[in-house]
Motif scaffolding. Structure first.
Motif, short mmCIF file in Angstrom:
data_model
loop_
_atom_site.label_atom_id
_atom_site.label_comp_id
_atom_site.label_asym_id
_atom_site.label_seq_id
_atom_site.Cartn_x
_atom_site.Cartn_y
_atom_site.Cartn_z
N PHE A 30 0.84 -1.20 0.00
CA PHE A 30 0.00 0.00 0.00
C PHE A 30 0.87 1.25 0.00
CE2 PHE A 30 -1.66 3.44 2.64
CZ PHE A 30 -2.69 3.87 1.83
N LEU A 31 1.92 1.26 0.83
CA LEU A 31 2.77 2.45 0.94
C LEU A 31 3.40 2.80 -0.40
CD1 LEU A 31 3.87 4.67 2.71
CD2 LEU A 31 5.75 3.15 3.35
N GLY A 32 3.84 1.80 -1.17
CA GLY A 32 4.42 2.06 -2.48
C GLY A 32 3.42 2.70 -3.42
N ALA A 33 2.21 2.16 -3.45
CA ALA A 33 1.16 2.72 -4.32
C ALA A 33 0.79 4.13 -3.87
CB ALA A 33 -0.07 1.81 -4.28
N PHE A 34 0.62 4.31 -2.57
CA PHE A 34 0.23 5.62 -2.03
C PHE A 34 1.30 6.67 -2.34
CE2 PHE A 34 0.08 8.75 1.42
CZ PHE A 34 -1.23 9.19 1.28
N LYS A 35 2.57 6.33 -2.14
CA LYS A 35 3.67 7.26 -2.40
C LYS A 35 3.72 7.63 -3.88
CE LYS A 35 7.37 9.64 -1.47
NZ LYS A 35 7.22 10.96 -0.89
N TYR A 36 3.57 6.62 -4.75
CA TYR A 36 3.62 6.90 -6.18
C TYR A 36 2.50 7.86 -6.58
CZ TYR A 36 3.20 6.65 -11.15
OH TYR A 36 3.09 7.03 -12.47
N TYR A 37 1.29 7.59 -6.17
CA TYR A 37 0.15 8.41 -6.60
C TYR A 37 0.08 9.77 -5.90
CZ TYR A 37 -1.50 5.12 -9.95
OH TYR A 37 -1.58 4.33 -11.07
N THR A 38 0.69 9.92 -4.76
CA THR A 38 0.69 11.24 -4.12
C THR A 38 1.89 12.09 -4.55
OG1 THR A 38 1.79 10.35 -2.15
CG2 THR A 38 -0.61 10.56 -2.07
N SER A 39 3.01 11.46 -4.94
CA SER A 39 4.23 12.23 -5.19
C SER A 39 4.79 12.16 -6.60
CB SER A 39 5.33 11.78 -4.23
OG SER A 39 4.92 11.94 -2.90
N TYR A 40 4.50 11.11 -7.36
CA TYR A 40 5.23 10.91 -8.60
C TYR A 40 4.40 10.95 -9.88
CZ TYR A 40 8.88 9.47 -5.41
OH TYR A 40 9.79 9.44 -4.41
N THR A 41 3.19 10.49 -9.86
CA THR A 41 2.44 10.41 -11.11
C THR A 41 2.00 11.79 -11.58
OG1 THR A 41 0.80 9.05 -12.24
CG2 THR A 41 0.08 10.14 -10.22
N LEU A 42 1.75 11.90 -12.87
CA LEU A 42 1.27 13.15 -13.46
C LEU A 42 -0.19 13.34 -13.09
CD1 LEU A 42 1.82 15.53 -15.42
CD2 LEU A 42 1.07 14.01 -17.26
#
Length: 194
Positions: free
Chosen positions: A81-93
Motif C-alpha cells: 500500500f505504501l508504495g502505491a500511495f507514495k507513487y500516486y501522491t508524489s510521482y504520477t502526473l
C-alpha cells in the motif's frame, strides 16, 4: 493488520497487498482521467501542455504505443500500500488542479525511458524493462519530471539494485551519454530564451 501477528505468530503481509488493491479500487481508479485509447491520451497530454512534444517527436507514434504495450504487458502491481500511495501522491502526473491522475505507473516509466533514451529505441526498451522489473530506479526529481512540460530541470541521479544487474552497466553507460546530450540541449535552449 500488518502490525498484528496472525494466529500462527506470522506477519500478515497479505493484508498489505489487500490494502494496495483496495486503494486502487476505491481511490485511484475513480480519480484517473479516462481516455478511449492511447492516441487520444497522448494527443490530449501534448495539446494541454502536460507532456513535452519534443520527447515524443523523437519516436514514431506506433513505437510509443508499442513501448506502452510492452510496459503494460508486464502486469506490474504495487506489492505494498505504501508504495502505491507514495507513487500516486508524489510521482504520477496529475491534472493541473492536482485532483485527478493522468498516468499509471507504466505511463510514467515509458515517459522516463523515452526521455532518457533520446531517440534510441533499444535503450528505451531496456530502461522500461529494468525499471518495471525493479532493477533500476531513477531518483527524484528525475523520475517524476522527465517528459513533462511544466517541470524544473531534471537531475540525473539513479539507483540501481546491486543484486541483479543483467547488463545494466552498458545501459547506464548509454544513459550517461544520453544525460549529457539532454543537459547540452537544455543549456542551448536556456541560452536561446535568455
Amino acid at each position: 493488520m500488518l502490525n498484528l501477528y496472525d494466529a500462527d505468530g506470522k506477519i500478515q503481509f497479505e493484508k498489505d497487498r489487500e490494502a494496495a488493491h483496495q486503494y486502487f479500487r476505491e481511490h485511484v481508479n475513480q480519480n484517473t482521467v479516462f481516455f478511449h485509447d492511447v492516441d487520444e491520451k497522448l494527443d490530449y497530454l501534448i495539446k494541454e501542455n502536460y507532456y513535452e512534444r519534443e520527447v515524443l517527436d523523437q519516436y514514431s507514434r506506433n513505437y510509443v504505443k508499442s513501448l506502452l504495450d510492452r510496459a503494460y504487458a508486464k502486469k506490474f502491481r504495487f506489492p505494498t500500500f505504501l508504495g502505491a500511495f507514495k507513487y500516486y501522491t508524489s510521482y504520477t502526473l496529475k491534472t493541473f488542479d492536482g485532483k485527478r491522475y493522468l498516468e499509471r505507473f507504466e505511463d510514467r516509466v515509458c515517459m522516463v525511458a523515452l526521455t532518457l533514451a533520446a531517440g534510441d529505441t533499444g535503450l528505451a526498451e531496456k530502461l522500461v524493462d529494468e525499471i518495471i522489473d525493479g532493477r533500476f530506479q531513477p531518483a527524484t526529481p528525475t523520475f517524476p519530471e522527465l517528459g513533462q512540460k511544466a517541470t524544473g530541470r531534471a537531475s540525473f541521479v539513479f539507483f540501481v539494485e546491486n543484486r541483479r544487474l543483467h547488463g545494466v552497466h552498458r545501459t547506464l553507460h548509454q544513459l550517461g551519454a544520453a544525460a549529457v546530450q539532454a543537459r547540452r540541449r537544455s543549456c542551448v535552449a536556456a541560452q536561446q530564451y535568455s
